[in-house]
Design a protein around this motif. Structure first.
Motif, mmCIF file in Angstrom:
data_model
loop_
_atom_site.group_PDB
_atom_site.id
_atom_site.type_symbol
_atom_site.label_atom_id
_atom_site.label_comp_id
_atom_site.label_asym_id
_atom_site.label_seq_id
_atom_site.Cartn_x
_atom_site.Cartn_y
_atom_site.Cartn_z
ATOM 1 N N UNK A 44 42.676 50.623 28.993
ATOM 2 C CA UNK A 44 42.718 51.753 29.915
ATOM 3 C C UNK A 44 43.705 52.789 29.428
ATOM 4 N N UNK A 45 43.219 54.009 29.401
ATOM 5 C CA UNK A 45 44.075 55.103 28.972
ATOM 6 C C UNK A 45 45.141 55.390 30.025
ATOM 7 N N UNK A 91 40.880 34.453 41.887
ATOM 8 C CA UNK A 91 42.080 34.256 42.710
ATOM 9 C C UNK A 91 43.131 35.343 42.491
ATOM 10 N N UNK A 92 42.985 36.106 41.411
ATOM 11 C CA UNK A 92 43.855 37.250 41.132
ATOM 12 C C UNK A 92 45.252 36.884 40.647
ATOM 13 N N UNK A 93 45.499 35.599 40.406
ATOM 14 C CA UNK A 93 46.834 35.204 39.913
ATOM 15 C C UNK A 93 47.153 35.888 38.601
ATOM 16 N N UNK A 94 46.175 35.942 37.714
ATOM 17 C CA UNK A 94 46.415 36.530 36.391
ATOM 18 C C UNK A 94 46.754 38.015 36.491
ATOM 19 N N UNK A 95 46.128 38.681 37.466
ATOM 20 C CA UNK A 95 46.420 40.107 37.648
ATOM 21 C C UNK A 95 47.889 40.314 38.010
ATOM 22 N N UNK A 96 48.376 39.403 38.860
ATOM 23 C CA UNK A 96 49.775 39.488 39.267
ATOM 24 C C UNK A 96 50.699 39.092 38.120
ATOM 25 N N UNK A 97 50.270 38.113 37.343
ATOM 26 C CA UNK A 97 51.148 37.568 36.303
ATOM 27 C C UNK A 97 51.265 38.492 35.093
ATOM 28 N N UNK A 98 50.216 39.179 34.746
ATOM 29 C CA UNK A 98 50.220 39.990 33.512
ATOM 30 C C UNK A 98 51.218 41.129 33.614
ATOM 31 N N UNK A 99 52.196 41.185 32.717
ATOM 32 C CA UNK A 99 53.202 42.242 32.783
ATOM 33 C C UNK A 99 52.677 43.601 32.306
ATOM 34 N N UNK A 103 44.713 43.059 32.763
ATOM 35 C CA UNK A 103 43.552 42.320 33.287
ATOM 36 C C UNK A 103 43.023 43.000 34.532
ATOM 37 N N UNK A 104 41.720 43.116 34.583
ATOM 38 C CA UNK A 104 41.037 43.656 35.766
ATOM 39 C C UNK A 104 40.163 42.552 36.325
ATOM 40 N N UNK A 105 39.994 42.543 37.638
ATOM 41 C CA UNK A 105 39.046 41.599 38.217
ATOM 42 C C UNK A 105 37.788 42.368 38.608
ATOM 43 N N UNK A 120 34.770 38.019 37.667
ATOM 44 C CA UNK A 120 35.155 37.777 36.282
ATOM 45 C C UNK A 120 36.449 38.532 35.993
ATOM 46 N N UNK A 121 37.408 37.809 35.432
ATOM 47 C CA UNK A 121 38.633 38.470 34.990
ATOM 48 C C UNK A 121 38.320 39.117 33.651
ATOM 49 N N UNK A 122 38.579 40.421 33.565
ATOM 50 C CA UNK A 122 38.165 41.175 32.389
ATOM 51 C C UNK A 122 39.401 41.605 31.616
ATOM 52 N N UNK A 123 39.428 41.261 30.345
ATOM 53 C CA UNK A 123 40.526 41.742 29.494
ATOM 54 C C UNK A 123 40.035 41.839 28.062
ATOM 55 N N UNK A 124 40.834 42.460 27.225
ATOM 56 C CA UNK A 124 40.463 42.638 25.822
ATOM 57 C C UNK A 124 40.221 41.282 25.164
#
Lengths: 174, 462
Positions: A44-45, A91-99, A103-105, A120-124
């Motif tokens: 994301x820009x 569950x969105x835990x990864x969204x909270x954890x990623x500094x 990650x997008x859900x 789906x958790x979406x990331x590079x």
């Protein structure tokens, strides 16, 4: 060490072509089939008054997203951290954890018959399945994006240290 | 009514200030600092729409917020209100809603024309391969959308060749202003008017095929269908954003009415097809209506750079050399190079021609003409990089790699279509011959002069 893609903010002109390329690389949609809802780049820009650059997953060695995932849907895989789409429960835990906010859900409304949304958790994913490597790097008009190979990190550091040492030699005049 | 408004705009809310559009703008009309929203200097803009094609600054949900709701943006752009695709910063104000309203009413006898480059691009909007050639499905879909008559710009391209070929021969024989410039590309014409008014006399006085077709529809065509010209609503489907401006030029009413009432781009046609719920992929192949939909191979290659030149040479050769041209393919004028000089032996003389793809490439040649040092007789200029197939109204390629590929594929299909048509030369088109017999008389004759030729303006317009 893991590989990762990163941008040089001095070169980035903020054109979003990397975002478009990311969407295309993961869907092969022609524009006519794209909607605002399914236009989901994995980088994301970020634009501020002073800087523009895309932000994407840094493929952390001790990945907080993976640590936080109760379903082990995010795992170390070769030289990167990958999401297993089918395991994600949203569950969105990864969204909270990623500094990095990398990650997008994606929540897709339930189709007819199914009771629940699909998520789906979406990331590079470093375009691992794409021949030619990360699409964002290929399309960037100013070559602002590049992949750092974890295996070359030691060499890079060594070089920098050498350079630093040479600097000291110059100062001391020896 | 299309035309007089500024056709091409950059939406400041979506623009990221990357300035890639400024790099492709042939007239340096895009102004703004790096990283800030750009704006288009409408005095300079020639509405070619290349900025629209390269723009990747879309309305991202990641940006803090946009003040203006999407529905208002869609209305501003005259796009379908239920359109779901991402919106980009550079856009043209369309005519979709206007035409849709006309088609759903019963007030008008609607006549449509379709540019050569549309038949090699519209299929892309439905997931078919880049450059797929679909003239038959195109005719079929226009009929199903509800147009009363499905005619063709390609017919008018043949007509243009009759007039422009005759004009070139006349200029050579009478020693009047040479070199002659083609006048099919409205962006090029506007550029000459704005930036090189002293060279206006070099522009062919021929109207573009779009405008010739529009004039024919409301005169000859209206008579054939036994309807009053004021009941005819004439729509042109174009690969071009500047054609909207051309149709709206105040002098373009030779029939006594606006010759072309509305111009839709290839993309807008796709919106209409989708709005009508038609499955383009399963359509049967049909023909364009007779007589103003009949065309030769020469007519269809107008859509690619070098095509107008090649079509003109196929006819001019036979007039100047007074013998048939055995091989209609004149491959030397084809290609991707920005400037192509080709000398053709037409028996009585050596005809020096030059083909320009991409407006910027014309500048050195214009300076030569200005200095009286031009050594050529005839120059074709198309503003867009590969000709009309690469126009600003064509399906948008999201990635630069696809852009080049799409231009090649559309070009290849255009030449394939030409090669497969039974008639390859404009003057051998039987509908053209009949039109001259029954209505126009002869090329450059009185009726032609009234209906098919125009004049240009040198004053600076706002």
């Amino acid at each position: 060490m893991n590989n990762f893609v990163i941008a040089d903010p001095d070169k980035c002109i903020g054109c979003r072509t990397c975002e478009v390329a990311c969407v295309m690389a993961h869907g092969e949609h022609p524009l006519e089939q794209l909607t605002e809802e399914n236009f989901l780049p994995r980088l994301r820009l970020v634009r501020t008054a002073k800087i523009s650059m895309p932000i994407q997953c840094r493929q952390c060695e001790d990945a907080p997203c993976a640590q936080s995932c109760p379903e082990q849907a995010i795992l170390q895989n070769g030289h990167s951290v990958q999401v297993t789409a089918g395991k994600c429960i949203g569950c969105k835990s990864c969204l909270l954890a990623c500094p990095y906010g990398a990650i997008d859900l994606v929540v897709r409304p339930s189709s007819t018959g199914a009771k629940l949304n699909t998520v789906e958790a979406l990331k590079c994913d470093l375009c691992l399945e794409r021949t030619g490597g990360p699409a964002c790097i290929q399309v960037c008009p100013t070559k602002a994006l590049y992949q750092v190979e974890g295996s070359q990190m030691a060499g890079r550091l060594q070089q920098k240290r050498r350079k630093a040492a040479m600097g000291v030699v110059k100062v001391s005049g020896n | 009514m299309s035309g007089q408004h500024s056709a091409v705009t950059i939406d400041a809310e979506y623009c990221t200030g990357c300035r890639r559009c400024a790099a492709v703008c042939p007239v340096d009309a895009i102004e703004g600092r790096q990283g800030e929203a750009q704006s288009i200097n409408q005095q300079k803009c020639i509405m070619c729409g290349q900025c629209i094609q390269i723009c990747s600054g879309y309305a991202s949900s990641q940006d803090d917020f946009y003040d203006t709701p999407r529905a208002i943006k869609l209305n501003e752009r005259n796009m379908p209100l239920n359109l779901r695709e991402p919106l980009f910063a550079a856009y043209y104000r369309g005519d979709f809603q206007t035409v849709q309203a006309v088609l759903s009413g019963q007030r008008f006898h609607t006549i449509v024309q379709c540019a050569p480059a549309v038949r090699v691009a519209i299929a892309e909007e439905f997931g078919l391969p880049l450059g797929r050639l679909v003239p038959g499905q195109l005719a079929a879909v226009l009929r199903r959308i509800g147009f009363s008559r499905v005619y063709d710009t390609n017919f008018a391209a043949d007509l243009t060749i009759m007039e422009e070929g005759a004009e070139l021969v006349k200029r050579i024989k009478t020693g009047s202003t040479l070199p002659m410039f083609t006048s099919c590309c409205p962006a090029w014409v506007k550029f000459v008017e704005d930036q090189y008014p002293d060279l206006i006399a070099h522009l062919s006085s021929c109207k573009s095929p779009q405008q010739m077709a529009g004039t024919m529809f409301k005169t000859y065509g209206a008579t054939l269908d036994q309807v009053a010209a004021d009941k005819v609503y004439s729509v042109a489907i174009m690969p071009c954003t500047c054609k909207k401006y051309e149709a709206g030029r105040p002098e373009m009413k030779a029939s006594g009415y606006r010759d072309v009432d509305a111009v839709l781009t290839t993309r807008e046609l796709a919106y209409l097809i989708k709005a009508a719920g038609i499955d383009f992929r399963t359509l049967p192949e049909e023909s364009f209506d007779n007589p103003l939909g009949l065309y030769s191979g020469a007519g269809t290659i107008f859509g690619v750079t070098g095509g107008v030149m090649e079509a003109a040479l196929r006819t001019a050769y036979e007039i100047l050399a007074a013998k048939p041209l055995a091989e209609p393919d004149i491959k030397r004028v084809r290609g991707e190079t920005g400037v192509r000089h080709v000398t053709v032996d037409v028996g009585s003389m050596q005809l020096n021609t030059v083909v320009v793809a991409g407006l910027k490439n014309a500048l050195p040649l214009l300076e030569q003409v200005r200095a009286g040092q031009a050594d050529f007789h005839f120059m074709e200029v198309m503003t867009c990089p590969a000709g009309c197939v690469s126009g600003g109204g064509q399906p948008k390629m999201l990635l630069p790699v696809d852009t080049a590929h799409s231009h090649r594929q559309r070009t290849t299909s255009t030449y394939q279509h030409d090669a497969e048509l039974p008639i390859r030369k404009s003057h051998e088109n039987s509908a053209i011959q009949k039109l001259y017999r029954e209505f126009l008389g002869e090329p450059l004759g009185h009726t032609s002069h009234q209906l098919l030729h125009t004049h240009y303006r040198s004053e600076t317009r706002g």
